[in-house]
Enzyme design. Sequence first.
Site, PDB file in Angstrom:
ATOM      1  N   ARG A   1       0.821  -1.214   0.000  1.00 34.75           N
ATOM      2  CA  ARG A   1       0.000   0.000   0.000  1.00 34.75           C
ATOM      3  C   ARG A   1       0.855   1.265   0.000  1.00 34.75           C
ATOM      4  O   ARG A   1       0.478   2.268  -0.596  1.00 34.75           O
ATOM      5  CB  ARG A   1      -0.921  -0.012   1.215  1.00 34.75           C
ATOM      6  CG  ARG A   1      -2.023  -1.016   1.008  1.00 34.75           C
ATOM      7  CD  ARG A   1      -2.975  -1.044   2.156  1.00 34.75           C
ATOM      8  NE  ARG A   1      -4.158  -1.794   1.755  1.00 34.75           N
ATOM      9  CZ  ARG A   1      -5.092  -2.213   2.587  1.00 34.75           C
ATOM     10  NH1 ARG A   1      -4.990  -1.937   3.873  1.00 34.75           N
ATOM     11  NH2 ARG A   1      -6.124  -2.876   2.138  1.00 34.75           N
TER      12      ARG A   1
ATOM     13  N   LYS B   1     -20.732 -15.036   0.742  1.00 36.08           N
ATOM     14  CA  LYS B   1     -22.145 -14.803   1.021  1.00 36.08           C
ATOM     15  C   LYS B   1     -22.864 -14.019  -0.061  1.00 36.08           C
ATOM     16  O   LYS B   1     -22.312 -13.084  -0.618  1.00 36.08           O
ATOM     17  CB  LYS B   1     -22.277 -14.022   2.325  1.00 36.08           C
ATOM     18  CG  LYS B   1     -21.881 -14.828   3.528  1.00 36.08           C
ATOM     19  CD  LYS B   1     -21.981 -13.973   4.770  1.00 36.08           C
ATOM     20  CE  LYS B   1     -21.795 -14.815   6.028  1.00 36.08           C
ATOM     21  NZ  LYS B   1     -21.868 -13.981   7.220  1.00 36.08           N
TER      22      LYS B   1
ATOM     23  N   GLY C   1     -11.190  -7.695  -1.730  1.00 38.10           N
ATOM     24  CA  GLY C   1      -9.905  -7.989  -1.113  1.00 38.10           C
ATOM     25  C   GLY C   1      -9.421  -9.401  -1.374  1.00 38.10           C
ATOM     26  O   GLY C   1      -8.254  -9.615  -1.727  1.00 38.10           O
TER      27      GLY C   1
ATOM     28  N   GLY D   1     -14.115  -2.913   0.120  1.00 39.69           N
ATOM     29  CA  GLY D   1     -15.471  -2.406   0.341  1.00 39.69           C
ATOM     30  C   GLY D   1     -15.796  -1.213  -0.546  1.00 39.69           C
ATOM     31  O   GLY D   1     -16.920  -1.078  -1.039  1.00 39.69           O
TER      32      GLY D   1
HETATM   33  P1  ADP Z   1     -13.889 -10.596  -1.766  1.00 43.60           P
HETATM   34  O1  ADP Z   1     -13.038 -10.195  -0.582  1.00 43.60           O
HETATM   35  O2  ADP Z   1     -13.075 -10.854  -2.997  1.00 43.60           O
HETATM   36  O3  ADP Z   1     -15.025  -9.655  -1.997  1.00 43.60           O
HETATM   37  P2  ADP Z   1     -15.489 -12.369  -0.150  1.00 43.60           P
HETATM   38  O4  ADP Z   1     -14.928 -11.755   1.085  1.00 43.60           O
HETATM   39  O5  ADP Z   1     -16.904 -12.098  -0.482  1.00 43.60           O
HETATM   40  O6  ADP Z   1     -14.567 -12.024  -1.417  1.00 43.60           O
HETATM   41  O7  ADP Z   1     -15.376 -13.953  -0.042  1.00 43.60           O
HETATM   42  C1  ADP Z   1     -14.146 -14.624   0.122  1.00 43.60           C
HETATM   43  C2  ADP Z   1     -14.313 -15.866   0.932  1.00 43.60           C
HETATM   44  O8  ADP Z   1     -15.279 -16.746   0.379  1.00 43.60           O
HETATM   45  C3  ADP Z   1     -13.036 -16.659   0.998  1.00 43.60           C
HETATM   46  O9  ADP Z   1     -12.565 -16.655   2.333  1.00 43.60           O
HETATM   47  C4  ADP Z   1     -13.432 -18.063   0.561  1.00 43.60           C
HETATM   48  O10 ADP Z   1     -12.864 -19.090   1.352  1.00 43.60           O
HETATM   49  C5  ADP Z   1     -14.942 -18.047   0.752  1.00 43.60           C
HETATM   50  N1  ADP Z   1     -15.593 -19.056  -0.094  1.00 43.60           N
HETATM   51  C6  ADP Z   1     -15.586 -19.152  -1.421  1.00 43.60           C
HETATM   52  N2  ADP Z   1     -16.228 -20.269  -1.828  1.00 43.60           N
HETATM   53  C7  ADP Z   1     -16.663 -20.904  -0.720  1.00 43.60           C
HETATM   54  C8  ADP Z   1     -17.388 -22.119  -0.470  1.00 43.60           C
HETATM   55  N3  ADP Z   1     -17.797 -22.892  -1.474  1.00 43.60           N
HETATM   56  N4  ADP Z   1     -17.649 -22.455   0.819  1.00 43.60           N
HETATM   57  C9  ADP Z   1     -17.220 -21.650   1.824  1.00 43.60           C
HETATM   58  N5  ADP Z   1     -16.547 -20.501   1.666  1.00 43.60           N
HETATM   59  C10 ADP Z   1     -16.258 -20.124   0.405  1.00 43.60           C
HETATM   60 MG    MG Z   2     -13.338 -10.452   1.561  1.00 40.59          MG
END
Ligand code: ADP
Ligand code: MG
Length: 396
Positions: free
Chosen positions: A38, A200, A353, A376
């Site tokens: 960063r 989620k 992230g 975010g």
């Molecule tokens: P980002 O930070 O890219 O926006 P998120 O924070 O929404 O992504 O989600 C990332 C998390 O989702 C990771 O920790 C990953 O392990 C989890 N994840 C992805 N697929 C699954 C799954 N099938 N079951 C449980 N967790 C999952």
């Molecule tokens: Mg995340």
Amino acid sequence: MKRTLASLDPARLDGQRALVRVDFNCPVKDGVVADDTRIRASLPTISYLRAKGARVVLLSHFGRPKGGPDPKYSIRPCVRALETALGAPVTFIEDPLAEAAVITTKRLPRGGVALVENTRFYPGEETNDAGLSQQFAALGDFYVNDAFGSAHRAHASTAGVAHVLKPAVSGFLMERELKYLGEALAHPKRPFVAVLGGAKISGKIDLIDALLPKVDEILIGGAMANTFFRAMGLETGNSLVEADKVDLARALLDRAGPKLVLPKGVVIAPELREGITSLTVRRDAVPPGFSIFDIDPTTVEDFSRRITGAGTVIWNGPMGVFETKPFDQGTRAIAAAMAAATARGAITVIGGGDSAAAITQAGLADKVTHVSTGGGASLEFLEEKVLPGVAALDDV
Ligand code: ADP
Ligand code: MG
């Protein structure tokens, strides 16, 4: 459009104090910055200002201190890391509210750099207090915001100060973020494909809602897909499913029609453990007692074909539990497809992230058009929410 640092007459920056909001919220171990990504990301803006003879005063938050100063959350370790990155000394301003702080900024040599203590040590920061904004404003002659990752928060150092210290412009990193995220949304080359995954649905409903009318397809992976599977009446075993979002998933499926593309097959295992033996099954063949942890090779092929055929791709959220092998395969393959699409001329943007971490791990971060530094903030930007730290900057 927001006014940028490049639009300020360089000849008039000489001797001026640039108050720059950066994001130095780096991981620190034993008092030493463990990853200076960063800090390095802010160097184009800092070096430009220095080269033009400006006195550079940096503001950043650092961690989440609760209720005032806490040595554990001092930003001081970043002073050393920044000195190393710049190859120049950096003055630490421990108390920006003291009168001496203003004097320190004025006594900086031309091209000199100072870093102010953690903005969250001051109670007015997170309430966007007008008094604190004025005190920050006294540390500069103009304002530059280069902290896209904090722009979704209306804080004194991101929003309040930009309303009182003018001109208020975007730094180079901020400008890049607004350009790539903004152009992807406003003038996408088609087909425009979104790839969504992660843990989620609940955190990304607004994103699906905002993207549906704009994109040609939304490819869904990650645990997010599981809730859709349940809505389709499929067995999901012990997979992560948001039971209270099943109705919503059903409504989305109805509304989106063929625009929503779900995995045809999945990778499952009885439990989440590094190196565990996994099985590949069709999505309608998940046995009870198993969990879905990744998309299968058939889905990888299907998604990759759609990604490499696209003109614009936005990716947010990993396709599986990529932190635990062998469930990183789907996410890695999608990272490779993003790189392949870029090589064919597509605009490819990654927000979130964990997705950014995944493409970096795959060694492909420099093979895509843009990896957003704002988790975010990039999500809120893509949802077309107003980012207070951006809104407060001068319009062109
Ligand atoms: P980002 O930070 O890219 O926006 P998120 O924070 O929404 O992504 O989600 C990332 C998390 O989702 C990771 O920790 C990953 O392990 C989890 N994840 C992805 N697929 C699954 C799954 N099938 N079951 C449980 N967790 C999952
Ligand atoms: Mg995340």
